[in-house]
Write a protein that holds these residues in place. Structure first.
Motif, PDB file in Angstrom:
ATOM      1  N   SER A  24       0.788  -1.193   0.062  1.00 49.90           N
ATOM      2  CA  SER A  24       0.014   0.014  -0.051  1.00 49.90           C
ATOM      3  C   SER A  24       0.792   1.209   0.049  1.00 49.90           C
ATOM      4  N   SER A  27       2.247   1.755  -3.489  1.00 53.32           N
ATOM      5  CA  SER A  27       1.141   2.077  -4.321  1.00 53.32           C
ATOM      6  C   SER A  27       0.837   3.390  -4.581  1.00 53.32           C
ATOM      7  N   ALA A  28       1.131   4.423  -3.401  1.00 46.27           N
ATOM      8  CA  ALA A  28       0.907   5.618  -3.353  1.00 46.27           C
ATOM      9  C   ALA A  28       1.718   6.239  -4.709  1.00 46.27           C
ATOM     10  N   TRP A  29       2.924   5.752  -5.017  1.00 45.39           N
ATOM     11  CA  TRP A  29       3.533   6.225  -6.283  1.00 45.39           C
ATOM     12  C   TRP A  29       3.033   5.938  -7.478  1.00 45.39           C
ATOM     13  N   SER A  31      -0.242   6.534  -8.940  1.00 46.26           N
ATOM     14  CA  SER A  31      -1.212   7.585  -9.448  1.00 46.26           C
ATOM     15  C   SER A  31      -0.309   8.807  -9.957  1.00 46.26           C
TER      16      SER A  31
END
Length: 185
Positions: A24, A27-29, A31
């Motif tokens: 998670s 995963s922020a990378w 977008s």
């Protein structure tokens, strides 16, 4: 004419498989990188770092493969993913460390050596730790913007089967986990 039966095979690789919390964080990378590069975002449940890709392995050799991996002596370590990069030859954006911990190189070398000794075929390429974030991306040779560092701690490595669904999307199943020695052991 007698029909030759094809030996059943599994598409396999060894990998570092992070926890859902670690995935998670990385995963922020995706977008902001997708806004720049386009492409298809990798699902959170598929984020991993391949150690050794085996490709198609006869199903009958699966137990031998597990025994080979059980004999690997490696220490736990932390992998700090700090930078996003673009590989133009295959159009992927990936996360990578600035520096790779020595325990990671030792793990890959020992695993490759033991696999060759037991006559498993592996890809012949220099190891570069990375986690694929986007596929079918488009970017130049320019550096991608800085991202917040993400630390993954590994106490084991895994054997994974790669499968495709009816739409051609990859799905991974962890078949076995192999513990590493504690850092202070």
């Amino acid at each position: 004419m007698k029909q030759i039966e094809k030996t059943p095979t599994l598409r396999l690789f060894f990998a570092l498989w992070p926890s859902s919390a670690e995935c998670s964080a990385l995963s922020a990378w995706r977008s902001p990188l997708r806004e720049l590069c386009g492409g298809r975002v990798m699902r959170t449940d598929t984020l991993h770092s391949t150690l050794v890709f085996l490709g198609d392995v006869e199903e009958s050799r699966l137990e031998a493969l597990r025994l080979v991996a059980q004999g690997v002596n490696s220490r736990s370590f932390e992998l700090k993913l700090t930078t996003a990069h673009y590989w133009g030859h295959n159009h992927i954006v990936y996360a990578a460390p600035d520096a790779s911990p020595p325990q990671l190189a030792e793990l890959v070398q020992e695993l490759e050596s033991r696999l060759r000794k037991h006559r498993f075929h592996i890809e012949e390429r220099s190891y570069k730790p990375h986690v694929t974030l986007l596929r079918n991306a488009q970017w130049s040779d320019a550096p991608l913007p800085p991202m917040p560092a993400v630390s993954w701690k590994f106490n084991d490595f895994v054997l994974v089967q790669s499968m495709r669904d009816e739409e051609g999307a990859a799905h991974y199943e962890v078949l076995a986990r192999f513990p590493m020695l504690p850092i202070d052991a």
